[in-house]
Design a protein around this motif. Structure first.
Motif, PDB file in Angstrom:
ATOM      1  N   ARG A 171       0.828  -1.211   0.000  1.00  0.00           N
ATOM      2  CA  ARG A 171       0.000   0.000   0.000  1.00  0.00           C
ATOM      3  C   ARG A 171       0.857   1.253   0.000  1.00  0.00           C
ATOM      4  NH1 ARG A 171      -3.276  -2.913   3.728  1.00  0.00           N
ATOM      5  NH2 ARG A 171      -2.340  -1.777   5.460  1.00  0.00           N
ATOM      6  N   ILE A 172       1.903   1.252   0.807  1.00  0.00           N
ATOM      7  CA  ILE A 172       2.772   2.425   0.869  1.00  0.00           C
ATOM      8  C   ILE A 172       3.457   2.653  -0.479  1.00  0.00           C
ATOM      9  CG2 ILE A 172       4.926   3.306   1.858  1.00  0.00           C
ATOM     10  CD1 ILE A 172       4.040   2.048   4.520  1.00  0.00           C
ATOM     11  N   GLY A 173       3.920   1.580  -1.097  1.00  0.00           N
ATOM     12  CA  GLY A 173       4.554   1.717  -2.400  1.00  0.00           C
ATOM     13  C   GLY A 173       3.610   2.284  -3.438  1.00  0.00           C
ATOM     14  N   GLN A 174       2.375   1.806  -3.442  1.00  0.00           N
ATOM     15  CA  GLN A 174       1.395   2.329  -4.388  1.00  0.00           C
ATOM     16  C   GLN A 174       1.115   3.806  -4.128  1.00  0.00           C
ATOM     17  OE1 GLN A 174      -1.992  -0.487  -4.040  1.00  0.00           O
ATOM     18  NE2 GLN A 174      -1.639  -0.850  -6.223  1.00  0.00           N
ATOM     19  N   GLU A 175       0.943   4.155  -2.868  1.00  0.00           N
ATOM     20  CA  GLU A 175       0.645   5.552  -2.547  1.00  0.00           C
ATOM     21  C   GLU A 175       1.804   6.458  -2.910  1.00  0.00           C
ATOM     22  OE1 GLU A 175      -0.807   8.302   1.269  1.00  0.00           O
ATOM     23  OE2 GLU A 175      -0.689   6.110   1.455  1.00  0.00           O
ATOM     24  N   PHE A 176       3.028   5.997  -2.633  1.00  0.00           N
ATOM     25  CA  PHE A 176       4.212   6.783  -2.974  1.00  0.00           C
ATOM     26  C   PHE A 176       4.271   7.040  -4.479  1.00  0.00           C
ATOM     27  CE2 PHE A 176       8.554   7.407  -4.270  1.00  0.00           C
ATOM     28  CZ  PHE A 176       9.173   8.089  -3.232  1.00  0.00           C
ATOM     29  N   MET A 177       4.132   5.980  -5.282  1.00  0.00           N
ATOM     30  CA  MET A 177       4.232   6.124  -6.730  1.00  0.00           C
ATOM     31  C   MET A 177       3.068   6.935  -7.287  1.00  0.00           C
ATOM     32  SD  MET A 177       7.111   4.831  -7.400  1.00  0.00           S
ATOM     33  CE  MET A 177       7.129   4.759  -9.191  1.00  0.00           C
ATOM     34  N   SER A 178       1.898   6.804  -6.695  1.00  0.00           N
ATOM     35  CA  SER A 178       0.758   7.608  -7.132  1.00  0.00           C
ATOM     36  C   SER A 178       1.012   9.085  -6.858  1.00  0.00           C
ATOM     37  CB  SER A 178      -0.519   7.146  -6.407  1.00  0.00           C
ATOM     38  OG  SER A 178      -1.626   7.929  -6.803  1.00  0.00           O
ATOM     39  N   ASN A 179       1.531   9.388  -5.670  1.00  0.00           N
ATOM     40  CA  ASN A 179       1.878  10.775  -5.352  1.00  0.00           C
ATOM     41  C   ASN A 179       2.906  11.326  -6.325  1.00  0.00           C
ATOM     42  OD1 ASN A 179       0.197  10.721  -3.115  1.00  0.00           O
ATOM     43  ND2 ASN A 179       1.837  10.310  -1.653  1.00  0.00           N
ATOM     44  N   LEU A 180       3.890  10.503  -6.648  1.00  0.00           N
ATOM     45  CA  LEU A 180       4.955  10.936  -7.546  1.00  0.00           C
ATOM     46  C   LEU A 180       4.420  11.172  -8.956  1.00  0.00           C
ATOM     47  CD1 LEU A 180       7.944  11.537  -7.817  1.00  0.00           C
ATOM     48  CD2 LEU A 180       8.359   9.104  -8.212  1.00  0.00           C
ATOM     49  N   SER A 181       3.569  10.265  -9.445  1.00  0.00           N
ATOM     50  CA  SER A 181       3.016  10.413 -10.793  1.00  0.00           C
ATOM     51  C   SER A 181       2.145  11.661 -10.901  1.00  0.00           C
ATOM     52  CB  SER A 181       2.191   9.178 -11.168  1.00  0.00           C
ATOM     53  OG  SER A 181       3.011   8.043 -11.271  1.00  0.00           O
ATOM     54  N   ALA A 182       1.435  11.966  -9.820  1.00  0.00           N
ATOM     55  CA  ALA A 182       0.528  13.111  -9.850  1.00  0.00           C
ATOM     56  C   ALA A 182       1.229  14.431  -9.531  1.00  0.00           C
ATOM     57  CB  ALA A 182      -0.614  12.887  -8.856  1.00  0.00           C
ATOM     58  N   SER A 183       2.498  14.366  -9.180  1.00  0.00           N
ATOM     59  CA  SER A 183       3.208  15.553  -8.712  1.00  0.00           C
ATOM     60  C   SER A 183       3.839  16.300  -9.880  1.00  0.00           C
ATOM     61  CB  SER A 183       4.293  15.153  -7.709  1.00  0.00           C
ATOM     62  OG  SER A 183       4.991  16.287  -7.249  1.00  0.00           O
ATOM     63  N   THR A 184       3.223  17.406 -10.268  1.00  0.00           N
ATOM     64  CA  THR A 184       3.779  18.279 -11.298  1.00  0.00           C
ATOM     65  C   THR A 184       3.772  19.701 -10.754  1.00  0.00           C
ATOM     66  OG1 THR A 184       2.990  16.859 -13.088  1.00  0.00           O
ATOM     67  CG2 THR A 184       3.581  19.123 -13.660  1.00  0.00           C
ATOM     68  N   ALA A 185       4.932  20.165 -10.361  1.00  0.00           N
ATOM     69  CA  ALA A 185       5.066  21.548  -9.890  1.00  0.00           C
ATOM     70  C   ALA A 185       5.592  22.406 -11.037  1.00  0.00           C
ATOM     71  CB  ALA A 185       6.015  21.598  -8.700  1.00  0.00           C
ATOM     72  N   SER A 186       5.594  23.709 -10.844  1.00  0.00           N
ATOM     73  CA  SER A 186       6.041  24.581 -11.935  1.00  0.00           C
ATOM     74  C   SER A 186       6.544  25.907 -11.389  1.00  0.00           C
ATOM     75  CB  SER A 186       4.893  24.833 -12.924  1.00  0.00           C
ATOM     76  OG  SER A 186       3.825  25.530 -12.304  1.00  0.00           O
ATOM     77  N   ILE A 187       7.332  26.569 -12.210  1.00  0.00           N
ATOM     78  CA  ILE A 187       7.749  27.940 -11.946  1.00  0.00           C
ATOM     79  C   ILE A 187       7.199  28.819 -13.063  1.00  0.00           C
ATOM     80  CG2 ILE A 187       9.857  27.288 -10.717  1.00  0.00           C
ATOM     81  CD1 ILE A 187      11.415  27.882 -13.296  1.00  0.00           C
ATOM     82  N   GLU A 188       7.041  30.090 -12.768  1.00  0.00           N
ATOM     83  CA  GLU A 188       6.652  31.059 -13.793  1.00  0.00           C
ATOM     84  C   GLU A 188       7.795  32.039 -13.979  1.00  0.00           C
ATOM     85  OE1 GLU A 188       2.896  32.880 -12.965  1.00  0.00           O
ATOM     86  OE2 GLU A 188       1.792  31.185 -13.822  1.00  0.00           O
ATOM     87  N   ILE A 189       8.186  32.237 -15.219  1.00  0.00           N
ATOM     88  CA  ILE A 189       9.338  33.070 -15.522  1.00  0.00           C
ATOM     89  C   ILE A 189       8.989  34.066 -16.622  1.00  0.00           C
ATOM     90  CG2 ILE A 189      11.044  31.320 -14.870  1.00  0.00           C
ATOM     91  CD1 ILE A 189      11.265  30.592 -17.844  1.00  0.00           C
ATOM     92  N   ALA A 190       9.787  35.093 -16.716  1.00  0.00           N
ATOM     93  CA  ALA A 190       9.650  36.033 -17.822  1.00  0.00           C
ATOM     94  C   ALA A 190      10.121  35.365 -19.107  1.00  0.00           C
ATOM     95  CB  ALA A 190      10.477  37.281 -17.545  1.00  0.00           C
ATOM     96  N   PRO A 191       9.548  35.706 -20.253  1.00  0.00           N
ATOM     97  CA  PRO A 191       9.993  35.101 -21.513  1.00  0.00           C
ATOM     98  C   PRO A 191      11.493  35.227 -21.745  1.00  0.00           C
ATOM     99  CG  PRO A 191       7.945  36.323 -21.853  1.00  0.00           C
ATOM    100  CD  PRO A 191       8.400  36.611 -20.451  1.00  0.00           C
ATOM    101  N   ALA A 192      12.103  36.273 -21.209  1.00  0.00           N
ATOM    102  CA  ALA A 192      13.545  36.465 -21.396  1.00  0.00           C
ATOM    103  C   ALA A 192      14.351  35.345 -20.744  1.00  0.00           C
ATOM    104  CB  ALA A 192      13.975  37.813 -20.833  1.00  0.00           C
ATOM    105  N   SER A 193      13.767  34.675 -19.754  1.00  0.00           N
ATOM    106  CA  SER A 193      14.482  33.596 -19.073  1.00  0.00           C
ATOM    107  C   SER A 193      14.573  32.325 -19.907  1.00  0.00           C
ATOM    108  CB  SER A 193      13.804  33.276 -17.736  1.00  0.00           C
ATOM    109  OG  SER A 193      13.981  34.333 -16.817  1.00  0.00           O
ATOM    110  N   LEU A 194      13.942  32.325 -21.080  1.00  0.00           N
ATOM    111  CA  LEU A 194      14.069  31.198 -22.003  1.00  0.00           C
ATOM    112  C   LEU A 194      15.321  31.316 -22.867  1.00  0.00           C
ATOM    113  CD1 LEU A 194      10.366  30.791 -23.210  1.00  0.00           C
ATOM    114  CD2 LEU A 194      11.620  29.246 -21.706  1.00  0.00           C
ATOM    115  N   GLN A 195      16.075  32.367 -22.667  1.00  0.00           N
ATOM    116  CA  GLN A 195      17.281  32.543 -23.468  1.00  0.00           C
ATOM    117  C   GLN A 195      18.207  31.345 -23.300  1.00  0.00           C
ATOM    118  OE1 GLN A 195      19.467  36.095 -22.561  1.00  0.00           O
ATOM    119  NE2 GLN A 195      20.914  35.832 -24.255  1.00  0.00           N
ATOM    120  N   GLY A 196      18.671  30.811 -24.416  1.00  0.00           N
ATOM    121  CA  GLY A 196      19.549  29.641 -24.410  1.00  0.00           C
ATOM    122  C   GLY A 196      18.837  28.360 -24.783  1.00  0.00           C
ATOM    123  N   LEU A 197      17.497  28.348 -24.704  1.00  0.00           N
ATOM    124  CA  LEU A 197      16.735  27.145 -25.016  1.00  0.00           C
ATOM    125  C   LEU A 197      16.584  26.974 -26.525  1.00  0.00           C
ATOM    126  CD1 LEU A 197      15.496  25.226 -22.813  1.00  0.00           C
ATOM    127  CD2 LEU A 197      15.963  27.513 -21.964  1.00  0.00           C
TER     128      LEU A 197
END
Length: 715
Positions: free
Chosen positions: A218-244
Motif C-alpha cells: 500500500r505504501i509503495g502504491q501511494e508513494f508512486m501515485s503521489n509521484l506520478s501526480a506531482s507536477t510543480a512549476s515555476i513562472e518566468i519572464a519570456p527572457a528567461s528562455l534565453q539559451g533554449l
C-alpha cells in the motif's frame, strides 16, 4: 518474472534505467516522431533463426490488451488469472502424502511454474494500465490488482501444504526423473524462497508478516501515485528562455499574465536545466523537481523503511539490504560496498579534473571561483564546456535525430543483427497514439510490442519497458509468445520537427534493448522468461546496447538532417566523440550517491533522519553542493521498486562494458556475434546463472577491469 517477486510490480522492476530519472539522473527526452506509426522496416532474415520458438497454433490466445482496457475488464483479468493460479496450487497441495511415483516434475514444479504464469498474467497488464491508461477510473481499478497479487503470493509462500509437497518431491520424487538446467534451478530457487518468505515462522509471526507485506504494498502504491501526480512549476519572464532551443521556446508561449510556465515534467525540466542561461530559475526548478512527492512521500518512506527492517529481522537478517541482496549476483551488502568503493576510487582523479573544468567555465561566464556549484548546474556547464573545449554543439546534432527516423533506424539495425522482421499491426490499445508491432524470426511470430511514445497528463512520467505477457512453453507443446510495451514521454509533434537530443537516442536504444531481452527469450519456464533475471544483471544487455548509438557505422544508417537528408558532418561527429568522455566521472558520482542512499537507508536501523542520510551520501560521493531544503527520498522511485538494488545499475554497467569487448573486437553489426549474444544471453533469461551467461559469451569469467578503465578514460 518469478513468483517470488511481486509480479504486478516486477513488470516495472525489470525495466529500469530510465526510471533513474526519478532520482535526478538525466534520461528524459524532449522530442517525438512527426507521425505516429509509419512504415515498419523489413528486417534481414538470411541468418537461420535456430532459436525461433514454434509457431503458436490457431487457438484462443490470451490477449491481456483486448481484455483489460475497461474498468470491468481489468478487474476480470486480475481475478480470473489469480483463480487459475490457485487451481494449479490446489492440485499441488492435493499431493501431500502421495507416494513418490505421483510426485513428478509435471505434477509439482511444472504446476508451480504454471501458477507463476497465471500470477504474471493477473498482474502485468493491470500494472501498466495503472500508470498509463488515460481514464482515471480504469487506472484506479487497475491499481486494485497489485494488493491482490501481493496477498496471493504472500499466502503462497507461507503455505505449509504446498511447501511440503515441493519438499517431498525434492527428497523422494519420481526416481525416473533427473532434473537439469532451468528445472533444477527452479527447484533450488523455490526451496530457497519458501525459507526467505517466512514459512518457518510461527503462526502468529506469519500473520504479522502478512500484515507487513500488505502495508509495504500500500505504501509503495501511494508513494508512486503521489509521484506520478506531482507536477510543480515555476513562472518566468519570456527572457528567461534565453539559451533554449527554438522548438522549446515555440512550445512555451507566455500565458495571459505574460509569464511562461515551466513544469517539473521531463520534457520541460531537462532542457531547461541544461540550456537556460537563467541559472536562478534553473535552481528553483531543480528544487521543485527533487521534492516531487512532497512531505507525504517523505513520511511514507520513513514508514516503509521501518516495515522493511522489521520484515528482514523477522526473517533472520540483519537488515533489509542483507535480505534483498542475497539472491542477486552480488550476494552480500559487503560485496556491494566493496564494488562501490572500487568505482569511487577509480573516479577520484577524473572527477576532480572534470569539476575543475566546470568551475573554470563557471568563472568564465561571470561566476566566482568561491561559488559552491549546485547539482542543477552540472548539465548546463557540461554542455558549455563541450561547446567551448570540444566544439560540440548538442543542439546542432539534434537536427540529425528526428525521432521517426531514429525509430525506423533502431528497428532496421536490430532486425539485421538478430535476423528479425517487424510488421506494424493495428494497436487497438489504451490510447490512440499507441502503435503496435509484431516480431518474426524465420517467418515465425515470436512476439509483439507496443510503443507509447508521447507525453500526456496522468501518464507514467519516465521511460521504461513493461511486460504485458510472459512467454512460456505450454503443456500442449505450444508457445505463448511474449508481449512488451515501451512507455516514453516525448512531446507529441506539432508545427515543429520532432528532434531528439543524442541522450534521447541513447535512451531509446537502451529501452529497446529491454524489449528485445523480453521478446527473444527461449526459456521454457515463465519463472525465468525474458527479463526475469537477477536484478543486478537485468540492465546489462540494455546498457551494452547504448554503445550502438555512439557508432558512426550505426548512426549513418538513420541519422540524417531532417531538412536536407545529409549525414552528420565529420567535424560534428568527431566533436561528439571527443566530448563523450567529459562528464562521465561526475555523472557516475551521481550514480554512486543514489546507490549509497539506497544502501544506507536499507542498512540502518529505523529512527534516523532520511534527509540527513541523503545529504551525507551526496557530500561523500559528489563534487556538487547539497541544496538545503531538498528531500530526494520523496522523488526517488527506486526506493519503492528497486529497494537496496540501485547499485545494480553500476554492477550491470560493469558487466555490459565487459560483454562489449567482444562486440568491439568483432563488430557491432556482426550478425554472428549478435546471434551468439541472442542465443547465449538474451534467449536464456534467468534460467542460467548470470555470471555463467557472460562466461559462455566471452569465453572467460566476467571482470570489472573494462569498466574501471572506461571510467578512467583508458578505453
Amino acid at each position: 518474472m518469478k513468483v517470488g517477486t511481486t509480479p504486478a510490480r516486477s513488470g516495472l522492476l525489470s525495466l529500469l534505467l530510465l526510471v533513474a530519472c526519478n532520482a535526478g539522473t538525466r534520461t528524459g527526452g524532449v522530442s517525438s516522431p512527426a507521425t505516429a506509426g509509419g512504415a515498419a522496416p523489413q528486417g534481414a532474415t538470411s541468418t537461420p533463426a535456430t532459436t525461433a520458438p514454434p509457431e503458436t497454433p490457431p487457438r484462443a490466445e490470451f490477449d491481456p490488451v483486448a481484455q483489460g482496457l475497461t474498468v470491468e475488464g481489468v478487474k476480470q483479468l486480475c481475478d480470473e488469472h489469480l483463480r487459475a493460479a490457485e487451481g494449479y496450487l490446489d492440485a499441488i497441495r492435493a499431493l501431500r502424502g502421495a507416494p513418490p511415483e505421483k510426485l513428478t516434475y509435471a505434477a509439482t514444479l511444472g504446476r508451480f511454474d504454471d501458477a507463476t504464469l497465471e500470477v504474471n498474467s493477473a498482474g502485468e497488464f493491470p500494472y501498466l494500465m495503472g500508470v498509463a491508461h488515460p481514464d482515471a477510473a480504469v487506472r484506479e481499478a487497475a491499481r486494485l490488482c497489485e494488493p491482490k497479487v501481493d496477498r496471493f503470493t504472500t499466502a503462497m509462500w507461507l503455505d505449509a501444504d504446498l511447501a511440503a509437497v515441493i519438499g517431498a518431491y525434492a527428497e523422494r520424487g519420481d526416481a525416473r526423473e533427473a532434473l537439469s538446467g532451468e528445472r533444477a534451478r527452479l527447484l533450488s530457487d523455490v526451496l530457497r524462497d519458501f525459507r526467505r518468505n517466512g514459512l518457518s515462522l510461527p503462526v502468529d509471526r506469519q500473520q504479522r508478516l502478512r500484515d507487513v507485506n500488505e502495508q509495504i504494498t500500500r505504501i509503495g502504491q501511494e508513494f508512486m501515485s503521489n509521484l506520478s501526480a506531482s507536477t510543480a512549476s515555476i513562472e518566468i519572464a519570456p527572457a528567461s528562455l534565453q539559451g533554449l532551443p527554438k522548438e522549446y521556446v515555440a512550445k512555451h508561449a507566455p500565458k495571459a499574465n505574460g509569464k511562461v510556465e515551466i513544469t517539473t515534467d521531463y520534457p520541460d525540466f531537462f532542457p531547461f536545466v541544461t540550456y537556460a542561461k537563467d541559472r536562478k530559475a534553473a535552481l528553483a526548478l531543480y528544487v521543485l523537481f527533487t521534492n516531487r512527492g512532497g512531505e507525504k512521500n517523505v513520511k511514507l518512506i520513513d514508514r516503509l523503511l521501518a516495515l522493511r527492517s522489521e520484515k528482514a529481522k523477522m526473517l533472520g537478517y540483519k537488515s533489509w539490504a542483507d535480505y534483498a541482496i542475497e539472491p542477486r549476483m552480488a550476494r552480500t551488502s559487503g560485496a556491494v560496498r566493496g564494488f562501490l568503493d572500487q568505482v569511487r576510487t577509480a573516479l577520484k582523479e577524473p572527477a576532480k579534473a572534470e569539476f575543475a573544468a566546470l568551475m573554470k567555465e563557471h568563472v568564465r561566464l561571470g561566476g566566482k571561483p568561491t561559488d559552491k556549484l549546485p547539482p542543477s548546474d552540472r548539465y548546463y556547464l557540461e554542455d558549455r564546456v563541450r561547446a567551448s573545449t570540444y566544439q560540440f554543439d548538442s543542439q546542432a546534432l539534434s537536427d540529425y535525430l528526428e525521432l521517426g527516423a531514429v525509430k525506423q533506424g533502431l528497428m532496421d539495425i536490430t532486425a539485421k543483427m538478430y535476423a528479425l522482421e517487424y510488421k506494424e499491426v493495428p494497436a487497438k490499445a489504451w490510447h490512440p497514439d499507441v502503435t503496435a508491432y509484431e516480431v518474426r524470426s524465420e517467418g515465425k511470430l515470436i512476439g509483439k510490442f507496443y510503443l507509447d511514445l508521447y507525453s500526456r497528463p496522468d501518464k507514467y512520467k519516465h521511460a521504461a519497458m513493461f511486460t504485458v505477457r510472459t512467454a512460456k512453453l505450454l503443456d500442449d507443446g505450444s508457445w505463448q509468445s511474449p508481449v512488451a510495451a515501451l512507455e516514453c514521454n516525448f512531446p507529441k509533434p506539432g508545427a515543429q520537427p520532432a528532434l531528439m537530443s543524442h541522450e534521447d537516442v541513447v535512451t531509446f536504444f537502451h529501452e529497446f534493448g529491454h524489449v528485445l531481452h523480453h521478446l527473444l527469450t527461449r526459456s521454457e519456464l515463465a519463472s525465468y522468461s525474458g527479463t526475469a533475471t537477477v536484478r543486478d544483471f537485468v540492465e546489462a544487455p540494455s546498457q551494452m546496447f547504448e554503445e550502438w548509438a555512439w557508432s558512426r557505422e550505426v548512426l549513418d544508417l538513420f541519422a540524417k538532417h531532417h531538412a536536407t537528408g545529409e549525414k552528420i558532418p565529420d567535424a560534428l561527429f568527431q566533436a561528439m566523440t571527443r566530448a563523450r568522455g567529459f562528464g562521465r566521472a561526475l555523472a557516475t558520482q551521481r550514480q554512486l550517491t543514489l546507490a549509497s542512499i539506497d544502501l544506507e537507508l536499507h542498512t540502518r536501523d529505523p529512527g534516523f533522519d532520511a534527509t540527513v542520510v541523503v545529504e551525507q551520501a551526496q557530500r561523500a560521493n559528489e563534487s556538487f553542493a547539497f541544496v538545503k531544503g531538498t528531500h530526494l527520498q520523496s522523488s526517488f522511485g527506486h526506493l519503492i521498486t528497486y529497494d537496496a538494488g540501485y547499485y545494480g545499475y553500476q554492477w550491470a554497467l560493469s558487466l555490459s562494458r565487459d560483454v562489449l569487448t567482444r562486440f568491439k573486437q568483432e563488430g557491432l553489426l556482426n550478425p554472428a556475434v549478435a546471434r551468439a549474444f541472442r542465443d547465449e544471453v538474451l534467449a536464456k533469461g534467468g534460467g542460467v546463472e548470470a555470471g555463467a551467461l557472460v562466461t559462455r559469451f566471452l569465453g572467460r569469467p566476467p571482470s570489472h577491469d573494462a569498466y574501471l578503465a572506461y571510467l578512467q578514460g583508458k578505453e
